[in-house]
Design a protein around this motif. Structure first.
Motif, mmCIF file in Angstrom:
data_model
loop_
_atom_site.group_PDB
_atom_site.id
_atom_site.type_symbol
_atom_site.label_atom_id
_atom_site.label_comp_id
_atom_site.label_asym_id
_atom_site.label_seq_id
_atom_site.Cartn_x
_atom_site.Cartn_y
_atom_site.Cartn_z
ATOM 1 N N LYS A 9 0.847 -1.206 0.000
ATOM 2 C CA LYS A 9 0.000 0.000 0.000
ATOM 3 C C LYS A 9 0.880 1.253 0.000
ATOM 4 O O LYS A 9 0.642 2.192 -0.763
ATOM 5 C CB LYS A 9 -0.899 -0.028 1.255
ATOM 6 C CG LYS A 9 -1.832 1.145 1.383
ATOM 7 C CD LYS A 9 -2.718 1.005 2.622
ATOM 8 C CE LYS A 9 -3.524 2.269 2.836
ATOM 9 N NZ LYS A 9 -4.341 2.223 4.064
ATOM 10 N N ALA A 10 1.912 1.261 0.837
ATOM 11 C CA ALA A 10 2.811 2.424 0.907
ATOM 12 C C ALA A 10 3.552 2.609 -0.417
ATOM 13 O O ALA A 10 3.694 3.728 -0.910
ATOM 14 C CB ALA A 10 3.797 2.253 2.058
ATOM 15 N N ILE A 11 3.996 1.522 -1.012
ATOM 16 C CA ILE A 11 4.734 1.620 -2.293
ATOM 17 C C ILE A 11 3.821 2.165 -3.391
ATOM 18 O O ILE A 11 4.259 2.924 -4.255
ATOM 19 C CB ILE A 11 5.322 0.242 -2.675
ATOM 20 C CG1 ILE A 11 6.457 -0.121 -1.708
ATOM 21 C CG2 ILE A 11 5.826 0.221 -4.121
ATOM 22 C CD1 ILE A 11 6.924 -1.556 -1.785
ATOM 23 N N ARG A 12 2.525 1.819 -3.328
ATOM 24 C CA ARG A 12 1.576 2.355 -4.324
ATOM 25 C C ARG A 12 1.295 3.839 -4.112
ATOM 26 O O ARG A 12 0.589 4.468 -4.887
ATOM 27 C CB ARG A 12 0.244 1.591 -4.242
ATOM 28 C CG ARG A 12 0.237 0.226 -4.905
ATOM 29 C CD ARG A 12 -1.196 -0.256 -5.160
ATOM 30 N NE ARG A 12 -2.018 -0.245 -3.969
ATOM 31 C CZ ARG A 12 -2.074 -1.226 -3.067
ATOM 32 N NH1 ARG A 12 -1.347 -2.315 -3.224
ATOM 33 N NH2 ARG A 12 -2.867 -1.125 -2.005
ATOM 34 N N GLY A 13 1.843 4.401 -3.047
ATOM 35 C CA GLY A 13 1.660 5.831 -2.799
ATOM 36 C C GLY A 13 0.448 6.147 -1.949
ATOM 37 O O GLY A 13 0.056 7.304 -1.824
ATOM 38 N N GLN A 14 -0.147 5.115 -1.342
ATOM 39 C CA GLN A 14 -1.300 5.367 -0.481
ATOM 40 C C GLN A 14 -0.815 5.630 0.943
ATOM 41 O O GLN A 14 0.101 4.961 1.426
ATOM 42 C CB GLN A 14 -2.248 4.167 -0.491
ATOM 43 C CG GLN A 14 -2.976 4.010 -1.809
ATOM 44 C CD GLN A 14 -3.859 2.778 -1.792
ATOM 45 O OE1 GLN A 14 -3.513 1.740 -2.363
ATOM 46 N NE2 GLN A 14 -4.989 2.876 -1.127
ATOM 47 N N ARG A 15 -1.445 6.566 1.582
ATOM 48 C CA ARG A 15 -1.023 6.937 2.940
ATOM 49 C C ARG A 15 -1.352 5.829 3.943
ATOM 50 O O ARG A 15 -2.456 5.273 3.928
ATOM 51 C CB ARG A 15 -1.719 8.228 3.353
ATOM 52 C CG ARG A 15 -1.423 8.643 4.768
ATOM 53 C CD ARG A 15 -1.856 10.048 5.067
ATOM 54 N NE ARG A 15 -0.967 11.014 4.441
ATOM 55 C CZ ARG A 15 -0.983 12.324 4.706
ATOM 56 N NH1 ARG A 15 -1.848 12.810 5.577
ATOM 57 N NH2 ARG A 15 -0.142 13.149 4.106
ATOM 58 N N LEU A 16 -0.408 5.569 4.833
ATOM 59 C CA LEU A 16 -0.651 4.606 5.908
ATOM 60 C C LEU A 16 -1.247 5.326 7.111
ATOM 61 O O LEU A 16 -0.855 6.442 7.439
ATOM 62 C CB LEU A 16 0.651 3.923 6.348
ATOM 63 C CG LEU A 16 1.434 3.138 5.294
ATOM 64 C CD1 LEU A 16 2.550 2.342 5.971
ATOM 65 C CD2 LEU A 16 0.539 2.204 4.475
ATOM 66 N N SER A 17 -2.192 4.647 7.771
ATOM 67 C CA SER A 17 -2.710 5.190 9.031
ATOM 68 C C SER A 17 -1.642 5.032 10.107
ATOM 69 O O SER A 17 -0.656 4.299 9.919
ATOM 70 C CB SER A 17 -3.980 4.427 9.443
ATOM 71 O OG SER A 17 -3.608 3.086 9.771
#
Ligand code: SF4
Length: 361
Positions: A9-17
């Motif tokens: 998820k992080a590599i796809r550029g989505q922010r982590l909670s």
């Protein structure tokens, strides 16, 4: 939660909670954490460039009323070793800096109750008259809050005065961990987390160049480290394209040697692994900050070199004459040639930059 899913998820550029970030930080193997951060670094900075800078620390005074428990640098007014740097000393040091090709001084020191806003304004004005091309990267949020209280002004009023007298940019000093439980133990007389963030928010509104720091590896919990990253990230969101905001994030491990903090808590120094994990999770969580800096001064040159494969893309400054962290045990040294060799040996292209992260020459 699954480690690989969060990393993807992080590599796809989505922010982590915060929860995802903490889970990843606490559970991912070091190699996965580094690889995830490294991929994100290359999305943001596809070129194999690592930036660095030449500047010089000049400590304005070593008198400080805050007396942080991790500080061996400060003293109290009237003691034999107390000093306030005079203008001849500034001139000598700035001329050495110019000789070395540098263009910026980092002006820091203690919160000296005898020095008010007029003193700092006069100092900055004098330095600008003498050395108009030298940038003044000066003070930090704790000093702004201190001067505002001392002068019965707002932090914004203090910043305006300092900027109009020659201050160029505001270092992210004194952030430590942005959690008041920790701050009340480390430095109860220093500004609290909200005050630190408030000064930075004001600076961002004015378009002032700033950075953010983190001093970790003492009494804070992993959740408090992630909380720190999240608070920095939230503030950076507010910039939203209006100004530079935080140009860089610089985490560094506390230096414990002979500090009162260590005498009280008998701490174990942060390991090299824990530094790499911190650099990597900083890159992963801080999706809105462009530059992550490896602190070779505190962590050591060898580890800083590895950090370049764990999300860091900047090596900071050669820091002529650093005194605050070296007083607590950080004795690493690097000159301009060595800095470039360290970066080249790690497989990157060294490029000198200024405080705005613009490449020079
Ligand atoms: S770290 Fe800075 S604020 Fe804290 S005691 Fe030392 S000089 Fe003062």
């Amino acid at each position: 939660m699954e480690i690989e899913v969060i990393a993807e998820k992080a590599i796809r550029g989505q922010r982590l909670s915060k929860e995802e970030g903490l889970f990843l930080y606490e559970n991912a193997p070091l190699t996965l954490l580094m690889e995830t951060a490294n991929q994100i670094r290359y999305h943001k900075h596809p070129d194999k460039i690592v930036t660095w800078q030449i500047d010089r620390n000049i400590n304005i005074t070593n008198v400080c009323m805050v007396q942080c428990s991790f500080c061996n640098f400060c003293t109290v007014s009237g003691k034999g070793d107390a000093y306030i740097t005079d203008i001849d000393e500034y001139s000598k040091k700035i001329e050495e800096l110019i000789e070395a090709g540098g263009d910026q001084v980092l002006l820091q020191g203690g919160l000296n109750p005898d020095l008010g806003l007029v003193y700092y304004c006069a100092l900055f004005r004098r330095l600008k008259i003498l050395y108009p091309d030298i940038k003044l990267h000066a003070l930090g949020p704790p000093e702004i809050v201190f001067l505002a209280k001392k002068e019965n002004m707002t932090p914004e009023g203090v910043l305006d005065m300092l900027l109009s007298h020659g201050m160029d940019s505001l270092p992210g000093a004194g952030a430590e961990i942005l959690c008041d439980r920790v701050r009340n133990i480390l430095s109860p007389a220093k500004c609290n987390a909200d005050d630190w963030l408030n000064v930075m928010q004001i600076a961002h509104r004015k378009g002032v160049l700033t950075s953010a720091t983190m001093m970790f590896g003492h009494i804070e919990t992993p959740a408090e480290r992630i909380e720190h990253l999240d608070r920095i990230r939230q503030l950076q969101d507010k910039v939203n394209g209006n100004g530079p905001g935080f140009l860089a994030f610089i985490p560094w491990p506390v230096q414990l040697e002979e500090t009162r903090l260590n005498k009280k808590f008998s701490l174990t120094a942060a390991t090299e692994t824990s530094y790499l994990r911190m650099i990597a999770i900083s890159r992963i969580m801080l999706d809105n900050i462009s530059n992550i800096q490896a602190s070779w001064l505190t962590a050591g040159v060898e580890i800083a070199r590895i950090c370049l494969h764990a999300g860091a893309n900047d090596m900071g400054s050669i820091m002529m004459e650093e005194k605050v962290v070296s007083a607590a045990g950080a004795n690493h040294k690097l000159n301009a040639e060595e800095m470039q060799k360290v970066i080249t040996d790690a497989g990157f292209m060294p490029k000198r930059r200024n405080q705005a992260y613009e490449i020079l020459g």
